[in-house]
Scaffold this motif. Structure first.
Motif, PDB file in Angstrom:
ATOM      1  N   GLU A  32       0.846  -0.893   0.193  1.00 19.37           N
ATOM      2  CA  GLU A  32       0.321  -0.309   0.301  1.00 19.37           C
ATOM      3  C   GLU A  32       1.130   1.217  -0.335  1.00 19.37           C
ATOM      4  O   GLU A  32       1.836   1.819   0.398  1.00 19.37           O
ATOM      5  CB  GLU A  32      -0.911  -0.249   1.037  1.00 19.37           C
ATOM      6  CG  GLU A  32      -2.067  -1.264   1.441  1.00 19.37           C
ATOM      7  CD  GLU A  32      -3.185  -0.723   2.439  1.00 19.37           C
ATOM      8  OE1 GLU A  32      -3.175  -0.373   3.459  1.00 19.37           O
ATOM      9  OE2 GLU A  32      -3.716  -2.368   2.518  1.00 19.37           O
ATOM     10  N   ASP A  77      -3.372   5.541   0.172  1.00 15.24           N
ATOM     11  CA  ASP A  77      -5.118   4.536   0.271  1.00 15.24           C
ATOM     12  C   ASP A  77      -5.337   3.898  -1.132  1.00 15.24           C
ATOM     13  O   ASP A  77      -5.671   3.520  -1.976  1.00 15.24           O
ATOM     14  CB  ASP A  77      -5.964   5.729   0.440  1.00 15.24           C
ATOM     15  CG  ASP A  77      -6.263   6.632  -1.222  1.00 15.24           C
ATOM     16  OD1 ASP A  77      -4.875   6.949  -2.243  1.00 15.24           O
ATOM     17  OD2 ASP A  77      -7.514   7.401  -1.650  1.00 15.24           O
ATOM     18  N   CYS A 121     -17.836   5.885  -0.311  1.00 16.71           N
ATOM     19  CA  CYS A 121     -16.960   5.679  -1.036  1.00 16.71           C
ATOM     20  C   CYS A 121     -16.762   3.874  -1.429  1.00 16.71           C
ATOM     21  O   CYS A 121     -17.219   3.394  -0.756  1.00 16.71           O
ATOM     22  CB  CYS A 121     -15.237   5.512   0.206  1.00 16.71           C
ATOM     23  SG  CYS A 121     -15.108   7.621  -0.099  1.00 16.71           S
ATOM     24  N   ARG A 129      -7.793   1.052  -5.155  1.00 18.78           N
ATOM     25  CA  ARG A 129      -8.025   2.407  -4.219  1.00 18.78           C
ATOM     26  C   ARG A 129      -9.496   2.783  -4.112  1.00 18.78           C
ATOM     27  O   ARG A 129     -10.331   2.392  -4.500  1.00 18.78           O
ATOM     28  CB  ARG A 129      -7.997   3.413  -4.357  1.00 18.78           C
ATOM     29  CG  ARG A 129      -8.341   4.296  -5.596  1.00 18.78           C
ATOM     30  CD  ARG A 129      -7.766   5.329  -6.431  1.00 18.78           C
ATOM     31  NE  ARG A 129      -7.003   5.619  -6.269  1.00 18.78           N
ATOM     32  CZ  ARG A 129      -5.431   6.386  -5.900  1.00 18.78           C
ATOM     33  NH1 ARG A 129      -5.987   7.153  -4.829  1.00 18.78           N
ATOM     34  NH2 ARG A 129      -4.342   6.208  -6.158  1.00 18.78           N
ATOM     35  N   LYS A 130     -10.400   3.350  -3.022  1.00 19.13           N
ATOM     36  CA  LYS A 130     -11.527   3.575  -1.920  1.00 19.13           C
ATOM     37  C   LYS A 130     -11.983   4.699  -3.027  1.00 19.13           C
ATOM     38  O   LYS A 130     -10.684   5.801  -2.781  1.00 19.13           O
ATOM     39  CB  LYS A 130     -11.588   3.880  -1.194  1.00 19.13           C
ATOM     40  CG  LYS A 130     -11.489   2.834   0.007  1.00 19.13           C
ATOM     41  CD  LYS A 130     -11.835   2.027   1.131  1.00 19.13           C
ATOM     42  CE  LYS A 130     -12.378   0.620   1.619  1.00 19.13           C
ATOM     43  NZ  LYS A 130     -13.034   1.402   3.388  1.00 19.13           N
ATOM     44  N   GLN A 143      -3.813   0.855  -3.296  1.00 20.68           N
ATOM     45  CA  GLN A 143      -3.301  -0.806  -2.402  1.00 20.68           C
ATOM     46  C   GLN A 143      -3.089  -1.557  -4.451  1.00 20.68           C
ATOM     47  O   GLN A 143      -3.095  -1.488  -5.250  1.00 20.68           O
ATOM     48  CB  GLN A 143      -4.174  -1.516  -2.426  1.00 20.68           C
ATOM     49  CG  GLN A 143      -3.167  -2.817  -1.687  1.00 20.68           C
ATOM     50  CD  GLN A 143      -4.563  -3.877  -0.652  1.00 20.68           C
ATOM     51  OE1 GLN A 143      -5.868  -3.853  -1.499  1.00 20.68           O
ATOM     52  NE2 GLN A 143      -3.609  -4.578  -0.309  1.00 20.68           N
ATOM     53  N   SER A 196     -11.152  10.507   1.632  1.00 20.58           N
ATOM     54  CA  SER A 196     -11.489   9.794   2.138  1.00 20.58           C
ATOM     55  C   SER A 196     -10.571  10.205   3.855  1.00 20.58           C
ATOM     56  O   SER A 196      -9.792   8.952   3.751  1.00 20.58           O
ATOM     57  CB  SER A 196     -12.357   8.983   2.442  1.00 20.58           C
ATOM     58  OG  SER A 196     -10.991   8.449   1.530  1.00 20.58           O
ATOM     59  N   TYR A 197      -9.415  11.536   3.622  1.00 22.74           N
ATOM     60  CA  TYR A 197      -8.718  11.872   4.410  1.00 22.74           C
ATOM     61  C   TYR A 197      -8.624  12.641   4.714  1.00 22.74           C
ATOM     62  O   TYR A 197      -8.966  13.965   4.196  1.00 22.74           O
ATOM     63  CB  TYR A 197      -6.861  11.855   3.808  1.00 22.74           C
ATOM     64  CG  TYR A 197      -6.031  12.189   4.464  1.00 22.74           C
ATOM     65  CD1 TYR A 197      -5.258  11.901   4.830  1.00 22.74           C
ATOM     66  CD2 TYR A 197      -5.648  13.315   4.497  1.00 22.74           C
ATOM     67  CE1 TYR A 197      -4.005  11.512   6.170  1.00 22.74           C
ATOM     68  CE2 TYR A 197      -4.392  14.162   5.091  1.00 22.74           C
ATOM     69  CZ  TYR A 197      -3.939  13.199   5.740  1.00 22.74           C
ATOM     70  OH  TYR A 197      -3.178  13.651   6.430  1.00 22.74           O
ATOM     71  N   VAL A 251      -1.902   6.949   6.403  1.00 25.07           N
ATOM     72  CA  VAL A 251      -2.810   5.928   5.473  1.00 25.07           C
ATOM     73  C   VAL A 251      -4.133   7.055   5.374  1.00 25.07           C
ATOM     74  O   VAL A 251      -4.545   7.926   5.676  1.00 25.07           O
ATOM     75  CB  VAL A 251      -3.638   5.327   6.778  1.00 25.07           C
ATOM     76  CG1 VAL A 251      -4.813   4.253   5.972  1.00 25.07           C
ATOM     77  CG2 VAL A 251      -2.149   4.214   6.900  1.00 25.07           C
ATOM     78  N   GLY A 252      -4.495   6.425   3.862  1.00 23.29           N
ATOM     79  CA  GLY A 252      -5.350   7.000   3.342  1.00 23.29           C
ATOM     80  C   GLY A 252      -5.668   8.516   2.331  1.00 23.29           C
ATOM     81  O   GLY A 252      -5.951   9.009   1.585  1.00 23.29           O
ATOM     82  N   TYR A 253      -3.895   8.733   2.906  1.00 25.04           N
ATOM     83  CA  TYR A 253      -3.101  10.095   2.008  1.00 25.04           C
ATOM     84  C   TYR A 253      -3.411   9.985   0.658  1.00 25.04           C
ATOM     85  O   TYR A 253      -2.817   8.899  -0.182  1.00 25.04           O
ATOM     86  CB  TYR A 253      -2.174  10.823   2.809  1.00 25.04           C
ATOM     87  CG  TYR A 253      -2.070  11.511   2.233  1.00 25.04           C
ATOM     88  CD1 TYR A 253      -2.086  12.923   2.061  1.00 25.04           C
ATOM     89  CD2 TYR A 253      -0.819  11.588   1.206  1.00 25.04           C
ATOM     90  CE1 TYR A 253      -2.194  14.396   1.594  1.00 25.04           C
ATOM     91  CE2 TYR A 253      -0.751  13.464   0.650  1.00 25.04           C
ATOM     92  CZ  TYR A 253      -0.648  14.450   0.980  1.00 25.04           C
ATOM     93  OH  TYR A 253      -0.386  15.321  -0.026  1.00 25.04           O
ATOM     94  N   ARG A 254      -4.000  10.796  -0.217  1.00 28.72           N
ATOM     95  CA  ARG A 254      -4.230  11.277  -1.721  1.00 28.72           C
ATOM     96  C   ARG A 254      -3.477  12.824  -2.053  1.00 28.72           C
ATOM     97  O   ARG A 254      -4.817  13.439  -1.987  1.00 28.72           O
ATOM     98  CB  ARG A 254      -4.680  10.537  -2.541  1.00 28.72           C
ATOM     99  CG  ARG A 254      -4.499  10.667  -4.072  1.00 28.72           C
ATOM    100  CD  ARG A 254      -5.680  10.017  -4.310  1.00 28.72           C
ATOM    101  NE  ARG A 254      -6.645   9.359  -4.180  1.00 28.72           N
ATOM    102  CZ  ARG A 254      -8.126  10.571  -4.791  1.00 28.72           C
ATOM    103  NH1 ARG A 254      -6.665  11.180  -5.906  1.00 28.72           N
ATOM    104  NH2 ARG A 254      -9.286  10.799  -4.611  1.00 28.72           N
TER     105      ARG A 254
END
Length: 373
Positions: free
Chosen positions: A28, A31, A73, A62-63, A33, A317-318, A184-187
């Motif tokens: 990962e 966010d 999501c 990804r979500k 994978q 979602s971050y 985690v979840g960062y884009r």
């Protein structure tokens, strides 16, 4: 020893077997994978351009915002396949968890179809397309969504193209998020600011005798001196913002409150960094020293439900979102995403943003911020 010499003498077939073994191990990055890096296509020049290489079989998930209900999501699976008709060109495919597929000749061709569906349902549910002054949501490019523009993925694919097994250190850095210290979840979300001559904190373009503009000589960010906490005059002196000064992190850290890249950042009391604008707009956060405008405190007091809100503008979602100040509206967004989209109205618009002085003493003034979608 002997193991190293055996590997050095290994032919392409042996290397490929090792690569196959590696590709069965997901990892990962933020966010995203990555399920499989795929294999480099050598019988066609169409699986790469001047920027990216697209390995056949590359698979990632990804979500992202659901095309059925934009408030939630859902998982999207992204693949690089070989087009059955041409036999020499790539086919990009995005599959939702309900089985619906979107195909295209480029990553953006797939995601633009998804974005169009999301915009359509958002417009029909909020009447946002017909609202006066409505702004179009900010979306990432298809290459960003697939992960091809991520520096870590780029590096691993480049190692594949050089017929080398990706190093264990590269994989471990990516798996742990240390490659860029990504939470985690960062884009990352990159916005195109329309007004670069405004203060990056208060978003005002007026300059005052006791609150002059400063511009970082390195990153060119512009702020009011008092908005940034610069207490000493810097007339004629080279000025650098916190992240451009000696001793700053080698890699610009992400904001812990939103995914927007760049902007006026300050350290937090727990060792992270955040945008000053985010800290000002989010109700639970504050500045321990309002004259120096740092450090940012109160992150632990942020309502846990705020962290779960999905930004209606960037779809990431971050971070922590705020919501429309209309009592009947629950639209959520990151403060800087809202500003870039035109949702947050300027200070001079008294219908949207109000200054409420509680005392003649400047240090005791309270600022109430309102935003509307």
């Amino acid at each position: 020893g002997s193991a190293d010499s055996d590997e050095d003498c290994m032919g392409d077939e042996g290397i490929q077997r090792k690569l196959e073994g590696f590709r069965t191990c997901p990892f990962e990055i933020g966010d995203l994978q990555v399920i499989s890096l795929g294999k480099i296509v050598k019988d066609s020049d169409f699986f790469q351009d001047e920027r990216f290489i697209w390995p056949e079989g590359y698979t990632a998930v990804r979500k992202f915002t659901s095309i059925k209900d934009p408030s939630v999501c859902t998982l999207y699976k992204m693949e690089v396949l070989r087009d059955n008709d041409s036999k020499i060109r790539p086919l990009f495919r995005v599959t939702m968890d309900n089985g619906e597929q979107f195909k295209g000749s480029t990553p953006s061709a797939c995601w633009n179809k998804i974005y169009k569906r999301i915009r359509k349902i958002q417009c029909s549910s909020t009447d946002g397309c017909r609202a006066e002054g409505g702004s179009e949501r900010i979306f990432e490019s298809g290459s960003d969504m697939f992960g091809f523009s991520n520096p870590g993925v780029l590096k691993l694919i480049q190692e594949l193209s050089n017929s080398k097994l990706p190093s264990k250190s590269s994989i471990s850095k990516l798996a742990s998020g240390r490659c860029q210290d990504l939470p985690v979840g960062y884009r990352p979300v990159r916005v195109k600011w329309k007004d670069l001559d405004k203060c990056n904190v208060c978003h005002m373009d007026e300059e005052y005798e006791n609150n002059l503009f400063l511009q970082c000589d390195k990153c060119r960010m512009m702020v009011h001196a008092r908005c940034y906490g610069e207490l000493e005059p810097v007339d004629g002196v080279l000025w650098l913002c916190n992240l451009c000064r000696p001793g700053a992190p080698d890699v610009p850290p992400p904001c812990c409150l939103c995914p927007v890249v760049g902007g006026s950042m300050k350290p937090t009391t727990d060792g992270r960094w955040a945008h000053l604008a985010c800290a000002i707009w989010i109700p639970e956060t504050c500045l321990l020293d309002v004259k120096k405008m740092e450090p940012i405190d109160g992150l632990s007091r942020i309502n846990k439900d705020r962290w779960k809100l999905l930004c209606s503008i960037c779809g990431v979602s971050y971070g922590a979102c705020i919501q429309c100040s209309n009592s009947t509206c629950r639209v959520a967004y990151h403060p800087l995403c809202a500003r870039a989209a035109g949702f947050c109205v300027e200070l001079e618009d008294e219908d949207r943003l109000h200054l409420i002085p509680l005392d003649e003493d400047e240090d005791d003034q309270c600022i109430r911020l309102l935003s509307f979608c």
